[in-house]
Design a protein around this motif. Sequence first.
Motif, PDB file in Angstrom:
ATOM      1  N   GLY A  46      19.058  17.572  78.642  1.00  0.00           N
ATOM      2  CA  GLY A  46      18.778  17.405  80.074  1.00  0.00           C
ATOM      3  C   GLY A  46      17.833  16.262  80.395  1.00  0.00           C
ATOM      4  N   SER A  48      18.512  13.048  79.789  1.00  0.00           N
ATOM      5  CA  SER A  48      19.203  11.753  79.891  1.00  0.00           C
ATOM      6  C   SER A  48      20.622  11.939  80.425  1.00  0.00           C
ATOM      7  N   GLY A  51      23.237  15.216  81.456  1.00  0.00           N
ATOM      8  CA  GLY A  51      22.345  16.383  81.494  1.00  0.00           C
ATOM      9  C   GLY A  51      21.279  16.230  82.566  1.00  0.00           C
ATOM     10  N   SER A  71      12.883  14.699  72.326  1.00  0.00           N
ATOM     11  CA  SER A  71      11.741  13.852  72.675  1.00  0.00           C
ATOM     12  C   SER A  71      10.995  14.369  73.904  1.00  0.00           C
ATOM     13  N   MET A 172      29.758  21.097  77.149  1.00  0.00           N
ATOM     14  CA  MET A 172      30.144  19.735  77.512  1.00  0.00           C
ATOM     15  C   MET A 172      31.040  19.195  76.402  1.00  0.00           C
ATOM     16  N   THR A 222      26.047   6.269  81.041  1.00  0.00           N
ATOM     17  CA  THR A 222      24.787   6.942  80.690  1.00  0.00           C
ATOM     18  C   THR A 222      24.075   6.093  79.637  1.00  0.00           C
TER      19      THR A 222
HETATM   20  N1  LIG Z   1      28.676   9.315  78.263  1.00  0.00           N
HETATM   21  C1  LIG Z   1      29.974   9.527  78.017  1.00  0.00           C
HETATM   22  O1  LIG Z   1      30.800   8.596  78.039  1.00  0.00           O
HETATM   23  C2  LIG Z   1      30.470  10.912  77.765  1.00  0.00           C
HETATM   24  C3  LIG Z   1      29.649  11.921  77.304  1.00  0.00           C
HETATM   25  N2  LIG Z   1      30.162  13.164  77.046  1.00  0.00           N
HETATM   26  C4  LIG Z   1      29.297  14.220  76.516  1.00  0.00           C
HETATM   27  O2  LIG Z   1      28.297  14.516  77.472  1.00  0.00           O
HETATM   28  C5  LIG Z   1      27.099  14.906  76.814  1.00  0.00           C
HETATM   29  C6  LIG Z   1      25.942  14.059  77.325  1.00  0.00           C
HETATM   30  O3  LIG Z   1      26.225  12.707  77.090  1.00  0.00           O
HETATM   31  P1  LIG Z   1      25.313  11.514  77.678  1.00  0.00           P
HETATM   32  O4  LIG Z   1      24.664  11.979  78.905  1.00  0.00           O
HETATM   33  O5  LIG Z   1      26.139  10.312  77.659  1.00  0.00           O
HETATM   34  O6  LIG Z   1      24.238  11.418  76.479  1.00  0.00           O
HETATM   35  P2  LIG Z   1      22.827  10.675  76.356  1.00  0.00           P
HETATM   36  O7  LIG Z   1      22.814  10.028  75.004  1.00  0.00           O
HETATM   37  O8  LIG Z   1      22.521   9.841  77.531  1.00  0.00           O
HETATM   38  O9  LIG Z   1      21.824  11.921  76.307  1.00  0.00           O
HETATM   39  C7  LIG Z   1      21.891  12.836  75.249  1.00  0.00           C
HETATM   40  C8  LIG Z   1      20.916  13.967  75.464  1.00  0.00           C
HETATM   41  O10 LIG Z   1      21.022  14.897  74.388  1.00  0.00           O
HETATM   42  C9  LIG Z   1      19.744  15.073  73.784  1.00  0.00           C
HETATM   43  N3  LIG Z   1      19.907  15.337  72.359  1.00  0.00           N
HETATM   44  C10 LIG Z   1      20.519  14.558  71.437  1.00  0.00           C
HETATM   45  N4  LIG Z   1      20.440  15.111  70.229  1.00  0.00           N
HETATM   46  C11 LIG Z   1      19.775  16.286  70.370  1.00  0.00           C
HETATM   47  C12 LIG Z   1      19.366  17.305  69.467  1.00  0.00           C
HETATM   48  N5  LIG Z   1      19.630  17.227  68.163  1.00  0.00           N
HETATM   49  N6  LIG Z   1      18.688  18.375  69.961  1.00  0.00           N
HETATM   50  C13 LIG Z   1      18.435  18.461  71.284  1.00  0.00           C
HETATM   51  N7  LIG Z   1      18.778  17.525  72.176  1.00  0.00           N
HETATM   52  C14 LIG Z   1      19.443  16.452  71.726  1.00  0.00           C
HETATM   53  C15 LIG Z   1      19.019  13.752  74.061  1.00  0.00           C
HETATM   54  O11 LIG Z   1      17.602  13.844  74.017  1.00  0.00           O
HETATM   55  P3  LIG Z   1      16.777  13.580  72.633  1.00  0.00           P
HETATM   56  O12 LIG Z   1      17.377  12.375  71.993  1.00  0.00           O
HETATM   57  O13 LIG Z   1      15.358  13.392  73.070  1.00  0.00           O
HETATM   58  O14 LIG Z   1      16.946  14.816  71.826  1.00  0.00           O
HETATM   59  C16 LIG Z   1      19.475  13.496  75.487  1.00  0.00           C
HETATM   60  O15 LIG Z   1      18.752  14.295  76.394  1.00  0.00           O
HETATM   61  C17 LIG Z   1      27.378  14.785  75.324  1.00  0.00           C
HETATM   62  O16 LIG Z   1      27.737  16.034  74.809  1.00  0.00           O
HETATM   63  C18 LIG Z   1      28.563  13.815  75.260  1.00  0.00           C
HETATM   64  O17 LIG Z   1      29.333  14.018  74.105  1.00  0.00           O
HETATM   65  C19 LIG Z   1      31.476  13.458  77.260  1.00  0.00           C
HETATM   66  C20 LIG Z   1      32.323  12.502  77.725  1.00  0.00           C
HETATM   67  C21 LIG Z   1      31.890  11.151  78.019  1.00  0.00           C
END
Ligand SMILES: NC(=O)C1=CN([C@@H]2O[C@H](COP(=O)(O)OP(=O)(O)OC[C@H]3O[C@@H](n4cnc5c(N)ncnc54)[C@H](OP(=O)(O)O)[C@@H]3O)[C@@H](O)[C@H]2O)C=CC1
Length: 324
Positions: A46, A48, A51, A71, A172, A222
């Motif tokens: 949530g 970035s 989320g 983070s 998601m 994103t």
């Molecule tokens: N953007 C796109 O083109 C698309 C995205 N999606 C899906 O949507 C979702 C969000 O994507 P998007 O908004 O682009 O992603 P971002 O990379 O912008 O954000 C990812 C988020 O997940 C968190 N995160 C990553 N790894 C972990 C972990 N191990 N534990 C807890 N939190 C974690 C990150 O925070 P932190 O690193 O601090 O943990 C961050 O808040 C994903 O599941 C992606 O597969 C689906 C279709 C298209």
Amino acid sequence: MADADLSFLALCALLPILFLIFLKLIVRPRPVQIPIKSRHVFITGGSSGIGLALARQAATEGARVTILARSLEKLEEAKTSIRLSTGIDVAIVSADVCDFDAVKAAVESAGPIDVLICNQGVFVAYELENQEMKEVRDMIDVNLIGTFNLVKAALPGMKSRSDRKPVSIAFMSSQAGQVGIYGYTAYSASKFGLRGLAEALQHEVIADDIHVSLIFPPDTDTPGFVEENKKKPRLTSIIAGSSGVMQADEVAKKALNGIKSGSFFVPCNFEGFLLAIATAGLSPQRSYLMAFVEVVSAGVLRIAGLCFQWTWYGSIEKWHAQKK
Ligand SMILES: NC(=O)C1=CN([C@@H]2O[C@H](COP(=O)(O)OP(=O)(O)OC[C@H]3O[C@@H](n4cnc5c(N)ncnc54)[C@H](OP(=O)(O)O)[C@@H]3O)[C@@H](O)[C@H]2O)C=CC1
Ligand SMILES: CCCCCCCCCCCCCCCC(=O)[C@@H](N)CO
């Protein structure tokens, strides 16, 4: 003769109506509405992108929101940005979804959850041949196993909730979780895995009035997408381009509306709507109208799917011819 024509016409009109009535009687699970106002919405990833947009949207609609990510710094930033744009405070909690104990502690500290949105995800697009096994494992661990950890941690509290209103668990996925795409072997596998989890879980939790949603966004603008684009194979972009690029806010709106209406499949754009029908398979369907559309358009959409594969294989062949 005219009489025969008339009765033929009447029959043509009657058959679809009878079929609609039949579908209305049999579609399962039954239709449901899941309110989010004044309820606790827990969103992973949530801090970035999608989320963060979901958190802002849910807060605007009056939900009590908790966001989880690793983070703490990014979480604080997200909290501040939501406060600045809406005047509302969300709760933050730091944990790695791959660590079950940390997830359990985070879920317990946040209090009973009404809507769990497992949105965290990592994606690095490469041909499998060029992808490190560490990256493959990472995608399966964060996207799939991390989601198992979340559900395992949150389910006991959701089942024993004191108010008996319907609640939701949403995953998601991605359009790459509906069709395998060049460069997404590990990513598609992790997202297809979510579908199996979602379908089986819905059977198990329906008696507790818990409703599962699977969200299928196309490419979405994103921070994660910007990072992905730095090294994504050209063919991945070309094929994924068939479905365009959405803004995170638009995806969040569609996703939240899908969750509130208890939809099992939640497509986000027109191509996603076609994909949902083309890949309906044996997925649950609450809407008799959507069930009707699925049945009558199945053949035509199979043809559309074959045409898409034809153009994608065309791009792949062209690409290889140019490389030689
Ligand atoms: N953007 C796109 O083109 C698309 C995205 N999606 C899906 O949507 C979702 C969000 O994507 P998007 O908004 O682009 O992603 P971002 O990379 O912008 O954000 C990812 C988020 O997940 C968190 N995160 C990553 N790894 C972990 C972990 N191990 N534990 C807890 N939190 C974690 C990150 O925070 P932190 O690193 O601090 O943990 C961050 O808040 C994903 O599941 C992606 O597969 C689906 C279709 C298209
Ligand atoms: C029968 C009708 C077919 C309709 C059209 C099909 C179009 C398919 C396009 C798939 C796009 C996949 C994008 C993945 C985005 C993603 O998840 C990454 N950006 C990583 O986050």
